[in-house]
Design a protein around this motif. Structure first.
Motif, PDB file in Angstrom:
ATOM      1  N   ILE A 115      -0.413 -17.281 -37.891  1.00 32.68           N
ATOM      2  CA  ILE A 115      -1.520 -17.341 -36.944  1.00 32.68           C
ATOM      3  C   ILE A 115      -2.401 -16.109 -37.180  1.00 32.68           C
ATOM      4  O   ILE A 115      -1.926 -15.063 -37.610  1.00 32.68           O
ATOM      5  CB  ILE A 115      -1.056 -17.416 -35.470  1.00 32.68           C
ATOM      6  CG1 ILE A 115      -0.182 -16.220 -35.082  1.00 32.68           C
ATOM      7  CG2 ILE A 115      -0.342 -18.738 -35.212  1.00 32.68           C
ATOM      8  CD1 ILE A 115       0.199 -16.189 -33.602  1.00 32.68           C
ATOM      9  N   GLY A 136      -3.948 -21.407 -36.699  1.00 37.54           N
ATOM     10  CA  GLY A 136      -2.560 -21.460 -37.148  1.00 37.54           C
ATOM     11  C   GLY A 136      -2.451 -22.333 -38.383  1.00 37.54           C
ATOM     12  O   GLY A 136      -2.979 -23.450 -38.404  1.00 37.54           O
ATOM     13  N   GLU A 165      -5.624 -24.890 -33.728  1.00 33.84           N
ATOM     14  CA  GLU A 165      -6.386 -23.859 -33.036  1.00 33.84           C
ATOM     15  C   GLU A 165      -5.800 -23.691 -31.644  1.00 33.84           C
ATOM     16  O   GLU A 165      -5.437 -24.681 -30.999  1.00 33.84           O
ATOM     17  CB  GLU A 165      -7.868 -24.235 -32.930  1.00 33.84           C
ATOM     18  CG  GLU A 165      -8.570 -24.299 -34.257  1.00 33.84           C
ATOM     19  CD  GLU A 165     -10.055 -24.629 -34.162  1.00 33.84           C
ATOM     20  OE1 GLU A 165     -10.723 -24.593 -35.210  1.00 33.84           O
ATOM     21  OE2 GLU A 165     -10.560 -24.913 -33.047  1.00 33.84           O
ATOM     22  N   LYS A 170      -5.202 -27.260 -39.999  1.00 30.71           N
ATOM     23  CA  LYS A 170      -4.765 -26.127 -39.181  1.00 30.71           C
ATOM     24  C   LYS A 170      -4.723 -26.534 -37.716  1.00 30.71           C
ATOM     25  O   LYS A 170      -5.201 -27.597 -37.340  1.00 30.71           O
ATOM     26  CB  LYS A 170      -5.702 -24.939 -39.368  1.00 30.71           C
ATOM     27  CG  LYS A 170      -7.091 -25.126 -38.795  1.00 30.71           C
ATOM     28  CD  LYS A 170      -7.941 -23.878 -39.002  1.00 30.71           C
ATOM     29  CE  LYS A 170      -9.329 -24.018 -38.452  1.00 30.71           C
ATOM     30  NZ  LYS A 170     -10.134 -25.066 -39.070  1.00 30.71           N
ATOM     31  N   ILE A 212      -7.544 -18.805 -31.874  1.00 31.69           N
ATOM     32  CA  ILE A 212      -6.535 -18.413 -32.853  1.00 31.69           C
ATOM     33  C   ILE A 212      -6.344 -19.595 -33.800  1.00 31.69           C
ATOM     34  O   ILE A 212      -6.212 -20.737 -33.353  1.00 31.69           O
ATOM     35  CB  ILE A 212      -5.211 -18.064 -32.159  1.00 31.69           C
ATOM     36  CG1 ILE A 212      -5.386 -16.838 -31.261  1.00 31.69           C
ATOM     37  CG2 ILE A 212      -4.103 -17.825 -33.184  1.00 31.69           C
ATOM     38  CD1 ILE A 212      -4.202 -16.559 -30.350  1.00 31.69           C
ATOM     39  N   ILE A 266       3.173 -14.997 -29.446  1.00 31.51           N
ATOM     40  CA  ILE A 266       1.842 -14.605 -29.905  1.00 31.51           C
ATOM     41  C   ILE A 266       1.655 -13.109 -29.635  1.00 31.51           C
ATOM     42  O   ILE A 266       1.834 -12.655 -28.503  1.00 31.51           O
ATOM     43  CB  ILE A 266       0.750 -15.423 -29.195  1.00 31.51           C
ATOM     44  CG1 ILE A 266       0.967 -16.923 -29.463  1.00 31.51           C
ATOM     45  CG2 ILE A 266      -0.641 -14.983 -29.650  1.00 31.51           C
ATOM     46  CD1 ILE A 266       0.044 -17.836 -28.682  1.00 31.51           C
TER      47      ILE A 266
END
Length: 143
Positions: free
Chosen positions: A32, A42, A113, A111, A40, A89
């Motif tokens: 991440i 990932g 988010e 990905k 963010i 996180i």
């Protein structure tokens, strides 16, 4: 391919459940990092390596390339999915994305988010107003 929108919460220790539909594709370990629009990103490890290779090819003599590489790599961390399906996180990413309690996890092709719920709602509402215009500006893209 990741797709869909899921709502989860983040606890006081920075732990968040990864949607079950995403866990298999992400694997036990994934990366991440700071994303664009204050969310963010990932990436599964194989997608992270592809992105890393592309970023390595940027001309580091260019100020923008250096700035983007610093922004992207300095926020990156490898996370591990625990037995409850959660990741931890880091506080720097929590602060960057303004994550508090309610989060939205999106599947966006290769990905995921992670957004603060309020930030996602605001972004979605603003983008929805101009969705037709955005679609028109994407040259060569048909639904």
């Amino acid at each position: 391919m990741f797709m869909g929108e899921y709502q989860h919460s983040i606890d006081a220790k920075g732990r968040m459940i990864v949607p079950a539909k995403f866990r298999e594709s992400l694997g036990e370990h994934f990366v991440i990092t700071r994303g664009l629009d204050q969310c963010i990103f990932g990436y599964p490890m194989d997608e992270w390596r592809k992105l890393e290779d592309k970023l390595k090819d940027l001309p580091m003599t260019k100020k923008d390339a250096r700035a983007f590489a610093r922004f992207f790599f300095s926020g990156a961390t490898e996370v591990e999915v625990d037995k409850q399906g959660r990741i931890n996180i880091p506080s720097t990413l929590i602060g960057y994305a303004n994550l508090e309690k309610e989060c939205v996890i999106l599947g966006v092709s290769s990905k995921i988010e992670i957004w603060a719920k309020e930030s996602w709602q605001q972004y979605f509402e603003q983008s929805a107003e101009s969705f037709d215009e955005i679609a028109e500006n994407l040259i060569g893209f048909d639904f």
